[in-house]
Design an enzyme around this catalytic site. Structure first.
Site, short mmCIF file in Angstrom:
data_model
loop_
_atom_site.label_atom_id
_atom_site.label_comp_id
_atom_site.label_asym_id
_atom_site.label_seq_id
_atom_site.Cartn_x
_atom_site.Cartn_y
_atom_site.Cartn_z
N PRO A 105 -8.10 -1.05 26.97
CA PRO A 105 -7.76 -2.62 27.11
C PRO A 105 -9.12 -3.25 27.01
O PRO A 105 -10.40 -2.87 27.43
CB PRO A 105 -7.09 -2.33 28.55
CG PRO A 105 -7.81 -1.17 29.26
CD PRO A 105 -7.65 -0.28 28.12
N GLU A 106 -9.17 -4.28 26.60
CA GLU A 106 -10.42 -5.16 26.54
C GLU A 106 -10.44 -6.17 27.59
O GLU A 106 -9.21 -6.33 28.35
CB GLU A 106 -10.69 -5.91 25.05
CG GLU A 106 -10.55 -4.65 24.26
CD GLU A 106 -11.56 -5.20 23.04
OE1 GLU A 106 -12.36 -6.14 23.05
OE2 GLU A 106 -11.54 -4.36 21.71
N LYS A 128 -13.71 -4.39 33.82
CA LYS A 128 -12.31 -3.98 33.64
C LYS A 128 -11.65 -3.32 35.06
O LYS A 128 -10.80 -2.63 35.01
CB LYS A 128 -12.03 -3.07 32.66
CG LYS A 128 -12.52 -3.52 31.28
CD LYS A 128 -12.29 -2.32 30.31
CE LYS A 128 -12.99 -3.13 28.76
NZ LYS A 128 -12.89 -1.96 27.87
N ARG A 179 -15.74 3.80 14.85
CA ARG A 179 -14.66 3.06 15.04
C ARG A 179 -14.54 2.09 13.78
O ARG A 179 -15.49 1.95 13.13
CB ARG A 179 -15.06 2.03 16.35
CG ARG A 179 -15.67 2.78 17.53
CD ARG A 179 -14.55 3.23 18.29
NE ARG A 179 -13.24 2.37 18.81
CZ ARG A 179 -13.27 1.67 19.77
NH1 ARG A 179 -14.29 1.72 20.52
NH2 ARG A 179 -12.34 0.72 20.13
N HIS A 197 6.05 8.96 35.03
CA HIS A 197 4.70 8.85 35.11
C HIS A 197 4.15 7.91 36.06
O HIS A 197 3.20 7.73 36.14
CB HIS A 197 4.41 7.84 33.61
CG HIS A 197 4.83 8.69 32.66
ND1 HIS A 197 5.65 8.09 31.57
CD2 HIS A 197 4.64 9.84 32.15
CE1 HIS A 197 5.91 9.01 30.64
NE2 HIS A 197 5.30 10.22 30.75
#
Ligand SMILES: [Zn+2]
Length: 297
Positions: free
Chosen positions: A18-19, A70, A287, A119
Site C-alpha cells: 500500500p502506498e 504507513k 521495479r 484469514h
C-alpha cells in the site's frame, strides 16, 4: 453496495505494497467509523499477528485514528495504551455493523464473505455488537498494543514521511547527496517514509528528472522542484482515495481512482502529455520504472 465478485479476483495480486495515500484513505474512513465505540473484547486468533495484552483494551472507547507513515494509530479515551497497525502486503481491516460493512486493505473475497474467515487473525468486539476484523492472508501485517507516551516519544525520532512538516526541500536536498539513482534514493524507506513506486514515478515526471539520474547530480533548484512534485502527487493520491491498481481499496469497498490520473506509471508506449514523446519502461532496483526520455533529464 459491493461490486461484482470478479472485481476482487481481478485485483488479487501482490504487485504493490500500500502506498501512503491508500493508507491515509483507510485511516480517515476508520476514524469516522470507529470513534466513540467501546471495546468489550479483543480475540486474538493468530498470536503472530498481535503483540501486547489484548485485555487492556477491554472497556476502552476509541478516541481517534491517526497515522505516521504507513502505521495506523488507534487512540483510546483516557488510556495509557494505544494500538498500532501495519497492514503490510495482505492485511485487511473490515468493520461490520449490522448490514453495514466497510472495508480497507488488500482486496480478496473475504471482503464480502462470512466473517471471521480463515484469514481472520484478530477480532475486536464493540459494546454495540459491531466488530472490526483484522484479516491477513500472508501474516506479514501486525497489530500491537503499545504505551502511548513511549510510542509518541519514539515517533518523534522517526524519519519523516512525505506528509510531515519535517519533509522540507532542505531535507530532500540532503537526502540526495548520494551517488545512487535518484529513484532508488526516494524509495529508501529508512530515509524517507511513505513514498512508493507509483508516486515516485509520477513525481519524477512532474519534476522533469530522469529516474536513473545520480541523486547527487541534482542541484538545489531541481531539488525544490522535486520536493513540490512529491508533495503534489501525494496530495492528488489522497484526493482520489489512492489507486486501486495496487492491493489497496477504500474502506467503502470501492477502489480509489488515482489510477485514472497516473502521469507515467504503467503508461509505457503511450504519448507523453507534456512533450508528445513516448513513455518508456525500464527496470530499476527490480521495479518497473516509467518515464519520458523526451522531457525527463
Ligand atoms: Zn515528455
Amino acid at each position: 453496495m459491493f461490486p461484482p465478485f470478479g472485481y476482487y479476483l481481478l485485483q488479487e495480486r501482490f504487485c504493490n505494497m500500500p502506498e501512503l495515500p491508500e493508507v491515509e484513505t483507510i485511516r480517515g474512513q476508520l476514524d469516522e467509523a470507529l470513534a466513540g465505540r467501546e471495546v468489550t473484547e479483543v480475540e486474538v486468533l493468530r498470536s503472530k499477528s498481535f503483540s501486547g495484552d489484548p485485555r487492556v483494551l477491554e472497556g476502552k472507547r476509541v478516541k481517534e485514528i491517526k497515522r505516521k507513515a504507513k502505521v495506523i494509530e488507534v487512540y483510546f479515551e483516557g488510556a495509557k495504551e494505544m494500538v498500532i497497525v501495519h497492514l503490510k502486503m495482505t492485511g485487511q481491516l473490515i468493520f461490520v455493523d449490522g448490514e453495514k460493512r466497510i472495508v480497507g486493505g488488500h482486496p480478496t473475497a473475504d471482503r464480502i464473505r462470512e466473517l471471521p474467515s480463515k484469514h481472520t487473525r484478530v477480532v475486536w468486539n464493540f459494546k454495540d455488537r459491531s466488530k472490526l476484523f483484522f484479516n491477513d492472508m500472508r501474516v506479514f501485517g501486525w497489530m500491537r498494543v503499545v504505551d502511548t507516551d513511549k510510542y509518541q516519544k519514539d515517533a518523534k525520532n522517526m524519519i519523516p514521511d512525505v506528509t510531515d512538516s519535517h519533509f522540507t526541500p532542505v531535507y530532500l536536498f540532503d537526502l540526495l547527496k548520494r551517488s545512487k539513482a535518484v529513484k532508488l534514493v526516494l524509495l529508501d524507506q529508512d530515509k524517507l517514509g511513505g513514498l512508493g513506486n507509483i508516486y515516485v514515478n509520477d513525481a519524477l515526471f512532474l519534476a522533469g528528472i530522469s529516474p536513473d539520474r545520480k541523486a547527487d547530480s541534482i542541484n538545489k533548484t531541481e531539488a525544490i522542484k522535486l520536493h513540490s512534485a512529491i508533495v503534489q502527487v501525494i496530495k492528488l493520491g489522497i484526493k482520489y482515495g489512492g489507486a486501486s491498481a495496487s492491493n489497496y481499496v477504500q474502506v467503502s469497498g470501492l477502489g480509489g481512482t488515482y489510477q485514472d490520473h497516473f502521469l507515467v506509471y504503467k503508461k509505457e508506449g503511450q504519448k507523453c502529455s507534456r512533450c508528445g514523446g513516448i513513455i518508456k519502461k525500464i527496470k530499476l532496483g527490480g521495479r518497473g520504472t516509467f518515464y519520458c526520455p523526451g522531457c525527463q533529464k
